[in-house]
Design a protein around this motif. Structure first.
Motif, short mmCIF file in Angstrom:
data_model
loop_
_atom_site.label_atom_id
_atom_site.label_comp_id
_atom_site.label_asym_id
_atom_site.label_seq_id
_atom_site.Cartn_x
_atom_site.Cartn_y
_atom_site.Cartn_z
N TYR A 1 0.83 -1.20 0.00
CA TYR A 1 0.00 0.00 0.00
C TYR A 1 0.87 1.25 0.00
O TYR A 1 0.62 2.20 -0.75
CB TYR A 1 -0.93 0.02 1.21
N ALA A 2 1.89 1.26 0.84
CA ALA A 2 2.79 2.43 0.90
C ALA A 2 3.54 2.59 -0.41
O ALA A 2 3.77 3.71 -0.87
CB ALA A 2 3.77 2.27 2.06
N ALA A 3 3.95 1.46 -1.02
CA ALA A 3 4.67 1.52 -2.29
C ALA A 3 3.79 2.10 -3.39
O ALA A 3 4.24 2.93 -4.19
CB ALA A 3 5.16 0.14 -2.68
N LEU A 4 2.51 1.69 -3.44
CA LEU A 4 1.61 2.20 -4.47
C LEU A 4 1.29 3.68 -4.25
O LEU A 4 1.18 4.45 -5.21
CB LEU A 4 0.33 1.38 -4.49
N SER A 5 1.17 4.08 -3.00
CA SER A 5 0.95 5.50 -2.69
C SER A 5 2.15 6.33 -3.13
O SER A 5 2.00 7.41 -3.72
CB SER A 5 0.69 5.70 -1.20
N ALA A 6 3.35 5.81 -2.83
CA ALA A 6 4.57 6.51 -3.24
C ALA A 6 4.69 6.56 -4.76
O ALA A 6 5.13 7.57 -5.33
CB ALA A 6 5.79 5.82 -2.63
N TRP A 7 4.27 5.46 -5.42
CA TRP A 7 4.29 5.46 -6.88
C TRP A 7 3.38 6.55 -7.43
O TRP A 7 3.75 7.26 -8.38
CB TRP A 7 3.83 4.11 -7.44
N ALA A 8 2.17 6.69 -6.88
CA ALA A 8 1.22 7.68 -7.38
C ALA A 8 1.81 9.09 -7.32
O ALA A 8 1.67 9.88 -8.26
CB ALA A 8 -0.08 7.61 -6.57
N ARG A 9 2.49 9.40 -6.21
CA ARG A 9 3.10 10.73 -6.08
C ARG A 9 4.24 10.91 -7.09
O ARG A 9 4.37 11.97 -7.70
CB ARG A 9 3.58 10.94 -4.65
N GLY B 1 -8.96 16.50 -9.75
CA GLY B 1 -9.60 15.24 -9.41
C GLY B 1 -8.75 14.04 -9.72
O GLY B 1 -7.71 14.13 -10.35
N CYS B 2 -9.21 12.90 -9.27
CA CYS B 2 -8.45 11.66 -9.42
C CYS B 2 -8.54 11.13 -10.85
O CYS B 2 -9.51 11.38 -11.56
CB CYS B 2 -9.01 10.62 -8.45
N TRP B 3 -7.49 10.40 -11.27
CA TRP B 3 -7.54 9.72 -12.56
C TRP B 3 -8.55 8.58 -12.47
O TRP B 3 -8.96 8.14 -11.39
CB TRP B 3 -6.17 9.15 -12.90
N GLU B 4 -8.93 8.07 -13.63
CA GLU B 4 -9.80 6.90 -13.66
C GLU B 4 -8.99 5.69 -13.20
O GLU B 4 -7.93 5.40 -13.76
CB GLU B 4 -10.36 6.68 -15.05
N LEU B 5 -9.50 4.99 -12.20
CA LEU B 5 -8.78 3.86 -11.60
C LEU B 5 -9.61 2.59 -11.67
O LEU B 5 -10.85 2.62 -11.71
CB LEU B 5 -8.45 4.15 -10.13
N ALA B 6 -8.90 1.48 -11.68
CA ALA B 6 -9.53 0.16 -11.57
C ALA B 6 -8.50 -0.78 -10.96
O ALA B 6 -7.28 -0.53 -11.04
CB ALA B 6 -9.98 -0.35 -12.93
N ALA B 7 -8.97 -1.83 -10.31
CA ALA B 7 -8.07 -2.82 -9.72
C ALA B 7 -8.56 -4.21 -10.10
O ALA B 7 -9.77 -4.45 -10.17
CB ALA B 7 -8.02 -2.67 -8.20
N SER C 1 -7.84 2.00 -2.89
CA SER C 1 -8.03 3.12 -1.96
C SER C 1 -6.73 3.86 -1.69
O SER C 1 -6.72 5.09 -1.56
CB SER C 1 -8.62 2.60 -0.63
N ALA C 2 -5.62 3.11 -1.59
CA ALA C 2 -4.33 3.73 -1.32
C ALA C 2 -3.93 4.69 -2.44
O ALA C 2 -3.50 5.82 -2.19
CB ALA C 2 -3.26 2.66 -1.13
N VAL C 3 -4.08 4.25 -3.69
CA VAL C 3 -3.72 5.10 -4.82
C VAL C 3 -4.70 6.26 -4.96
O VAL C 3 -4.31 7.40 -5.25
CB VAL C 3 -3.67 4.27 -6.12
N GLU C 4 -5.99 6.00 -4.73
CA GLU C 4 -6.99 7.05 -4.83
C GLU C 4 -6.71 8.16 -3.83
O GLU C 4 -6.79 9.36 -4.16
CB GLU C 4 -8.38 6.46 -4.59
N ALA C 5 -6.35 7.81 -2.60
CA ALA C 5 -6.06 8.81 -1.57
C ALA C 5 -4.80 9.61 -1.91
O ALA C 5 -4.75 10.83 -1.73
CB ALA C 5 -5.89 8.12 -0.21
N ALA C 6 -3.77 8.92 -2.43
CA ALA C 6 -2.53 9.61 -2.78
C ALA C 6 -2.75 10.59 -3.93
O ALA C 6 -2.23 11.71 -3.92
CB ALA C 6 -1.45 8.60 -3.14
N LEU C 7 -3.53 10.19 -4.93
CA LEU C 7 -3.78 11.06 -6.07
C LEU C 7 -4.64 12.26 -5.68
O LEU C 7 -4.47 13.36 -6.22
CB LEU C 7 -4.46 10.28 -7.19
N ALA C 8 -5.56 12.07 -4.74
CA ALA C 8 -6.42 13.16 -4.32
C ALA C 8 -5.61 14.29 -3.70
O ALA C 8 -6.03 15.46 -3.72
CB ALA C 8 -7.45 12.65 -3.32
#
Length: 604
Positions: free
Chosen positions: A430-438, A474-480, A461-468
């Motif tokens: 989760y932390a890695a994906l959040s860091a990737w988003a930034r 607004g956030c990019w379009e996401l899917a998992a 949720s982790a990527v959505e929060a980081a992008l916000a």
């Protein structure tokens, strides 16, 4: 919504440059160039202007206009082309199918030239033939030529290090100049025949081979005559699908436009040495012939990009005498390029043929991008999709891999690997994906139309929060995409999650959309795991290298920049090592001796 944009001509300079029209969210709607920015922009907002429906829609959405000044119109054209490719604005003529087509490359500068298939033109003295819109057709021709013209198949690096002939020599498709004594005059004669064939001089080649076949038969050299006979057959089979459309030896591309009920079609003919080699269709829905000049100019600028084969003559339905387009193409290619109207009757007939090809162009509504937009309920068609996967080795060596698909095809050059040493030991995806988003936001455009994550609701949720936190509009379009618990035969068990939904998206098991998403997920997983293992292996080999006397970390880096593997370093002689930056003759001899000692210790 913010107020309508108020245009004042005095706010813009009367000089060349590029303008970027943006909507209320700051998104770029249109990128254009102009010799005079003030005059060009004034034409959009003049009350009496007779605009096309596309331009009327564009102007209604403009809320801001930014300009980038250039010293001349040529620089503006180059900047405009790069920005269109980068941002893919909604109202620009965006060339979606801009892939590089297959070409034959004959590296004549080599001692023993090699015929290969490539998609990129480089100024290295090689000769190029093509293009082929079908790589399968190009490879079929390449295999056919290889059977009767036994040129070498291996690369320069492989040829240099080979110690025994390869399989192609065993099946009589290569003379093995890598390890055997080969008569260069005979080899060059064969190279000349291949070049004659690919350059369109097939009849001249057939006549030459026929004379040699008859001479060999007369001398009772029937095996030699049979070789010439097979070459004649191969030549005729290679060119049987090519139609002679004009009697000269010039390479030219021919462009034609046609209006259809759905939009505007463009047909492109590839004419090489007077023969119609191939054709291609392009389509833009909703456009009309009124926008024809803009369509053709934008098409030429985008299609004939760096690394693409550019003929010396392009036949166009419009003139571009005042445009620096020809000058730009000449710099991208290998010589002067002329863009002109059809002159002779034959050229006019070719434009008519290109127009017929264009009239058959249609919008592909059943593309995978269009289907994904529907099933994932996206606001726009996802042209660029970035698939993300986080991976670590028992908590260490944390990496996030990013692979890119554009128009349903993988773009290997856009793949990226992100390292996060600060997360080593945590194993926190989760932390890695959040860091990737930034990090991804910091890297800038081109922005994805969809980000697909390998994971479930938590990763989403982790990527959505980081992008916000770092994306203004607004956030990019996401899917998992997450694997389900079931592993029974016939049940694929993968679920697709989207933000704001508790339940997964209703994609049918085995559907084309789900299979494509799985394909992207698997590609991202293979990429990050492969790069992770390669990095670990290289680290182990580097430690083995730096343990040798006289080789420190800096020298090891220099060696790795030059050689692909430790075996290549060991097989290199001291003379080759001397050519490396910062390494003299005496030091090269010491490094060579150390590498030889490693070779001996490995055999022990």
């Amino acid at each position: 919504m913010t107020n309508k944009f108020k245009f004042f001509a005095a706010d813009f300079p009367n000089s060349p440059g590029v303008y970027l029209m943006k909507n209320d969210r700051g998104r770029i709607l249109y990128v254009g160039k102009a010799k005079s920015l003030r005059k060009r922009l004034s034409s959009y907002f003049r009350a009496s202007a007779n605009h096309t429906p596309k331009t009327v829609a564009l102007v209604s959405h403009i809320r801001k206009v930014d300009v980038l000044l250039t010293s001349n119109e040529k620089e503006a054209l180059l900047l405009e082309s790069g920005l269109i490719k980068k941002h893919r604005p909604r109202y620009n003529i965006v060339l979606k199918d801009d892939k590089q087509y297959a070409l034959f490359k004959l590296n004549k500068h080599s001692e023993f030239p090699r015929l290969s298939i490539t998609r990129k033109v480089t100024r290295d003295g090689s000769v190029y033939f093509g293009p082929f819109t079908s790589s399968t057709a190009a490879r079929t021709v390449w295999k056919l030529l290889g059977k009767v013209f036994p040129l070498r198949k291996c690369t320069d690096a492989a040829m240099k290090n080979r110690i025994r002939p390869c399989l192609y020599h065993d099946i009589h498709q290569c003379w093995a100049p890598c390890v055997k004594e080969v008569d260069r005059s005979l080899y060059n004669d064969m190279v000349q025949r291949v070049e004659m064939l690919l350059s369109g001089r097939s009849m001249e080649l057939v006549d030459s081979l026929t004379r040699k076949m008859k001479a060999a038969s007369k001398e009772m050299e029937f095996e030699k005559a049979a070789v010439f006979r097979d070459q004649i057959r191969a030549v005729k089979k290679t060119v049987e699908g090519q139609v002679a459309v004009i009697h000269d030896n010039r390479d030219r591309d021919v462009i034609g436009l046609a209006q259809t009920e759905q939009g505007l079609g463009l047909g492109l003919l590839f004419v090489r040495q007077g023969r119609l080699l191939d054709e291609k269709q392009f389509f833009w829905p909703g456009l009309t012939l009124d926008e024809g000049p803009e369509v053709v100019e934008s098409f030429i600028s985008q299609f004939y990009g760096p690394g693409r084969f550019i003929p010396s003559l392009i036949i166009s339905p419009y003139e571009f005498d005042d445009s620096p387009l020809s000058e730009v193409l000449a710099e991208r290619g290998a010589g002067a390029v002329r863009i002109t109207l059809p002159q002779a009757m034959k050229e006019k007939q070719l434009v008519g043929l290109a127009r017929s090809v264009a009239a058959q162009a249609r919008e592909r509504k059943d593309t995978i991008s269009a289907r994904l937009q529907k099933v994932l309920r996206l606001p726009d068609e996802p042209v660029r999709i970035e698939c993300i996967d986080a991976s670590h080795l028992s908590g260490t060596n944390m990496r996030v891999g990013q692979v890119v698909f554009e128009e349903g095809r993988r773009n290997p050059e856009a793949s990226r690997l992100y390292a996060f040493p600060e997360l080593d030991g945590t194993g926190d995806d989760y932390a890695a994906l959040s860091a990737w988003a930034r990090r991804r936001v910091e890297s800038g455009p081109p922005w994805p139309d969809l980000v697909l994550l390998d994971g479930g609701r938590g990763q989403l949720s982790a990527v959505e929060a980081a992008l916000a936190e770092c994306v203004d509009d607004g956030c990019w379009e996401l899917a998992a995409i997450a694997k389900g618990e079931s592993r029974r035969a016939g049940e694929l068990g993968d679920f697709i999650f989207r933000p704001g939904r508790k339940n997964p998206m209703p994609l049918k098991p085995g559907s084309a959309e789900l299979l494509f998403l799985q394909k992207m997920r698997d590609a991202a997983h293979r990429f990050v795991i492969g790069r992770q293992r390669s990095s670990r292996k290289k680290a182990v080999l580097s430690s083995e290298l730096t343990a040798l006397p006289g080789i420190g970390s800096k020298t090891a880096r220099v060696l790795w920049d030059r050689f692909d593997s430790l075996d290549d370093m060991i097989n290199a002689d001291s003379t080759e090592i001397t050519t490396l930056p910062g390494i003299g003759r005496k030091r090269a001899e010491k490094i060579h001796a150390a590498l030889q000692s490693l070779k001996i210790s490995r055999k022990a």
